[in-house]
Write an enzyme that holds these catalytic residues in place. Sequence first.
Site, PDB file in Angstrom:
ATOM      1  N   ASP A   1      -0.363  26.535  18.569  1.00  0.00           N
ATOM      2  CA  ASP A   1      -0.156  25.122  18.262  1.00  0.00           C
ATOM      3  C   ASP A   1       1.128  24.894  17.475  1.00  0.00           C
ATOM      4  O   ASP A   1       1.705  23.815  17.512  1.00  0.00           O
ATOM      5  CB  ASP A   1      -1.325  24.574  17.428  1.00  0.00           C
ATOM      6  CG  ASP A   1      -2.459  24.051  18.292  1.00  0.00           C
ATOM      7  OD1 ASP A   1      -2.217  23.754  19.475  1.00  0.00           O
ATOM      8  OD2 ASP A   1      -3.584  23.948  17.767  1.00  0.00           O
TER       9      ASP A   1
ATOM     10  N   TYR B   1      15.124  30.503  13.320  1.00  0.00           N
ATOM     11  CA  TYR B   1      16.009  29.331  13.355  1.00  0.00           C
ATOM     12  C   TYR B   1      15.987  28.623  12.002  1.00  0.00           C
ATOM     13  O   TYR B   1      17.029  28.224  11.471  1.00  0.00           O
ATOM     14  CB  TYR B   1      15.547  28.385  14.465  1.00  0.00           C
ATOM     15  CG  TYR B   1      16.301  27.077  14.549  1.00  0.00           C
ATOM     16  CD1 TYR B   1      17.535  27.005  15.184  1.00  0.00           C
ATOM     17  CD2 TYR B   1      15.770  25.912  14.003  1.00  0.00           C
ATOM     18  CE1 TYR B   1      18.225  25.810  15.272  1.00  0.00           C
ATOM     19  CE2 TYR B   1      16.445  24.704  14.084  1.00  0.00           C
ATOM     20  CZ  TYR B   1      17.674  24.661  14.718  1.00  0.00           C
ATOM     21  OH  TYR B   1      18.355  23.466  14.796  1.00  0.00           O
TER      22      TYR B   1
ATOM     23  N   THR C   1      13.938  15.139  12.744  1.00  0.00           N
ATOM     24  CA  THR C   1      12.685  15.543  13.346  1.00  0.00           C
ATOM     25  C   THR C   1      12.948  15.910  14.804  1.00  0.00           C
ATOM     26  O   THR C   1      14.096  15.953  15.241  1.00  0.00           O
ATOM     27  CB  THR C   1      11.651  14.405  13.215  1.00  0.00           C
ATOM     28  OG1 THR C   1      10.377  14.886  13.617  1.00  0.00           O
ATOM     29  CG2 THR C   1      12.040  13.208  14.048  1.00  0.00           C
TER      30      THR C   1
ATOM     31  N   HIS D   1      11.778  22.240  24.336  1.00  0.00           N
ATOM     32  CA  HIS D   1      10.848  21.749  23.327  1.00  0.00           C
ATOM     33  C   HIS D   1       9.712  20.979  24.011  1.00  0.00           C
ATOM     34  O   HIS D   1       9.730  20.740  25.211  1.00  0.00           O
ATOM     35  CB  HIS D   1      11.574  20.862  22.324  1.00  0.00           C
ATOM     36  CG  HIS D   1      12.488  21.623  21.421  1.00  0.00           C
ATOM     37  ND1 HIS D   1      13.838  21.741  21.659  1.00  0.00           N
ATOM     38  CD2 HIS D   1      12.245  22.309  20.274  1.00  0.00           C
ATOM     39  CE1 HIS D   1      14.396  22.467  20.700  1.00  0.00           C
ATOM     40  NE2 HIS D   1      13.451  22.822  19.853  1.00  0.00           N
TER      41      HIS D   1
END
Length: 320
Positions: free
Chosen positions: A280, A140, A168, A183
């Site tokens: 992470d 992406y 963001t 997300h």
Amino acid sequence: MHLDSKHARIYVAGHRGLLGSAIVRRFTRDGYRNLLFRDRCALDLRDQAAVNGFFAEHKPEFVILAAARVGGILANDTYPADFIGDNLAIQTNVLSAAFRTGVKRLVFLGSTCIYPREAPQPLKESYLLTGPLEPTNEWYAVAKIAGVKYCQALRRQHGCDFVSLMSTNLYGPGDNFDLKTSHVLPALLRKVGEAKRTGARHITVWGTGTPRREFLYSEDIADACLFVLRQPEKALYKAAPDGLLNVGIGHDVTINELVELIQGVVGTSCTVRHDTTKPDGTPRKLVDTSRIQRLGWKAPTTLREGIRHTYAWMRQQESL
């Protein structure tokens, strides 16, 4: 050329997504009635001929390119070819058509994942292409970098007034709450909401919970789009000579702090278990917003307030 008329023809590409729907609401609320949009069935933005035909027929004066294939770590890892291929096609077709038909100003929307994984914090626009990307969303990110560079190239070679806004992590009404493709914030909101509904005593969070993330309410990025479209060209490019602007709230939280905040909004106190077999992602992603702040814009919604609005919307959808 900046937006100075409520009657201007404004094409919002991707109007049904999280970002696009917020843009439509924001512009409509401010009195813009000549908005153009098409859903995927009516206009496939991956189809060059169809995009060219739409622009030739409707001749939008301003364009906001919010259409994209988006998703979290799992989706990026599962569908890498779709993420890079679809986004490259969408961007190239819309930007090319906007150039050929003389669009006055275009706002290209992307994500701060375009910046290197190990870049200094907060992330400045000048850090673009200074190091390796985060592997979990590089497909992406590479596509979005290409979009930024295409906007810059069109401005440099042809004088196009094309601007790139990199936000963001977004969240808000209309978000994707599917645990397989969403997300982190909507996924956690879904998990915590279900825990409250079922009476579960714990929730599982991917990774260690220590990465830091910045989150921006979708209605605020829509406000930023309108703000940027209204800026005189001289002022806009004085603040951002390369046409690239970060958009964020100005501070970040750890994933564990986010879970605590969400539980406070939802009204739960579940034990958090960490699945450390899951990645992470980028250790930290805080953006430098000094460019857009110099122009006079600052995000108006706090993270707690945005989560509260988003949770209320999610609950309303579940009751329908």
